[in-house]
Design an enzyme around this catalytic site. Structure first.
Site, PDB file in Angstrom:
ATOM      1  N   HIS A 189      50.408  43.130  40.095  1.00 27.05           N
ATOM      2  CA  HIS A 189      49.006  43.443  40.389  1.00 27.05           C
ATOM      3  C   HIS A 189      48.709  44.906  40.100  1.00 27.05           C
ATOM      4  CE1 HIS A 189      48.824  39.416  42.122  1.00 27.05           C
ATOM      5  NE2 HIS A 189      49.979  39.715  42.682  1.00 27.05           N
ATOM      6  N   GLU A 204      49.232  43.893  48.910  1.00 27.04           N
ATOM      7  CA  GLU A 204      50.453  43.649  48.143  1.00 27.04           C
ATOM      8  C   GLU A 204      50.719  44.767  47.141  1.00 27.04           C
ATOM      9  OE1 GLU A 204      52.388  40.266  45.145  1.00 27.04           O
ATOM     10  OE2 GLU A 204      50.355  40.012  45.942  1.00 27.04           O
ATOM     11  N   GLU A 323      59.760  37.786  45.812  1.00 31.00           N
ATOM     12  CA  GLU A 323      58.723  37.809  46.852  1.00 31.00           C
ATOM     13  C   GLU A 323      59.395  38.351  48.109  1.00 31.00           C
ATOM     14  OE1 GLU A 323      55.613  37.186  46.435  1.00 31.00           O
ATOM     15  OE2 GLU A 323      55.329  35.661  44.875  1.00 31.00           O
TER      16      GLU A 323
END
Length: 360
Positions: A189, A204, A323
């Site tokens: 991102h 995040e 993750e």
């Protein structure tokens, strides 16, 4: 969480969303060239790794909408360029002594939806915005400078990478032969795309960038060459991330993410790592997963899984997508918000990469 390939830098009202990389001194304009294509796209070539801010202003009955981009450095001269088609005029201005402003003013009646205006960095010195909604095409020749120039595909930040807090020590990490390996670290991102947003507004992008920058420094300390897909809050589309890794001939690619579910499910926590298909990627993922679990006691082991995420499916070297926990999790979120825990995760990921490289 990974996203699908897309273009990003939304422009809403008078709110500018910054694309941030390392700022250059404002001694001269960082705008090297610009053009508006016949297909209705604004293309920019800038100095590598600069900050941009983009803005949108809706039109009125008598005045058309405007889009403008601010860049560091003052232009050599201010000027106005007559437009064509739906573009009434292009202006190069200097709103402050150390800023260049490129303004696109459209003709009255031009309909632009700010939600469709997305400025994306396609390389460290290239930017593109599709001007969807133009009904009258722009004639050829609207632009200045050599837009092609010398393309820069790889982001090559200086060493050491900037990061918050005191530098971590690589003491105790696995040792590999110096100057033999090249690793691409991909913080997911960025910029106007924050990724998942969790408890207390934890984003995040903030978590993964902080961890990734520290991983880069640790690997460098062990003699590993590190290339990052981004080093600050800039949005990079997925294909350029893959192209970068494949182009530089990386030995390993690691995409760093944090997970999320509903804010109503703080009971869901855990760490998981994805690979696409190869046994080498599977071993890399296993090494990363094991190291992260070791520094996250009590966080559920969600396992090493096969996945079809774009960045691990299209890269040609051993690749994994991690993750590190759930920003919406009651257990994981406070940890991910804690700089000390992010430092432990950075050490874990660096150890996982080095462990994999040492076992090749």
């Amino acid at each position: 969480m990974e996203r699908r390939p897309r273009r990003r830098l939304l422009l809403h009202g008078l709110v500018g969303l910054a694309l941030l990389l390392a700022d250059l001194p404002a001694l001269a304009s960082s705008l090297a060239a610009w053009r508006i294509t016949r297909q209705g796209a604004l293309e920019l070539r800038t100095s590598p790794n600069v900050s941009l801010q983009a803005f949108f202003e809706a039109g009125t009955r008598l005045r058309g909408p405007r889009v403008w981009v601010d860049l560091p450095g003052a232009p050599s001269r201010t000027r106005s360029i007559r437009g064509s088609g739906d573009v009434r005029e292009v202006r190069i201005g200097r709103p402050t002594p150390d800023t260049t402003r490129l303004v696109l003013e459209f003709r009255p009646g031009t309909e632009l939806n700010p939600a469709d205006l997305r400025l994306v960095g396609t390389a460290a010195d290239r930017w593109r915005m599709d001007l969807r909604g133009l009904s009258r095409p722009v004639l050829l020749g609207l632009g200045e400078g050599d837009i092609e120039g010398s393309a820069t595909v790889a982001y090559s930040p200086p060493a050491p990478f900037p990061t918050s807090g005191a530098p971590l020590s690589a003491d105790g990490l696995p040792v590999v032969p110096r100057d033999r390996f090249k690793v691409v670290i991909d913080p997911g991102h960025g910029g106007p795309d924050p990724g998942a947003v969790g408890i207390g507004g934890l984003r995040e992008t903030d978590v993964v960038l902080d961890v990734s920058l520290q991983v880069a420094r640790l690997l460098q300390a062990r003699g590993v060459q590190v290339v990052m897909t981004r080093t600050s809050e800039v949005d990079v589309d997925l294909p350029p991330r893959v192209a970068l890794a494949n182009r530089v001939g990386a030995d390993v690619f690691v995409s760093v993410h944090a997970n999320a579910l509903s804010m109503a499910r703080p009971d869901v926590n855990g760490i998981e790592t994805f690979y696409f298909s190869s046994s080498s990627s599977r071993r890399l993922a296993g090494s990363l997963q094991g190291q992260m679990l070791a520094v996250s006691p009590g966080s559920p082991d969600r396992g090493v899984k096969a996945g079809r995420f774009f960045v691990i499916r299209r890269t040609v070297m051993p690749s994994a997508l991690v993750e590190m926990g759930f920003v919406t999790g009651g257990l994981d979120s406070p940890r991910l918000a804690n700089p000390a825990h992010r430092r432990r995760l950075a050490l874990a990921l660096a150890a996982g990469v080095l462990q994999y490289l040492g076992g090749r």
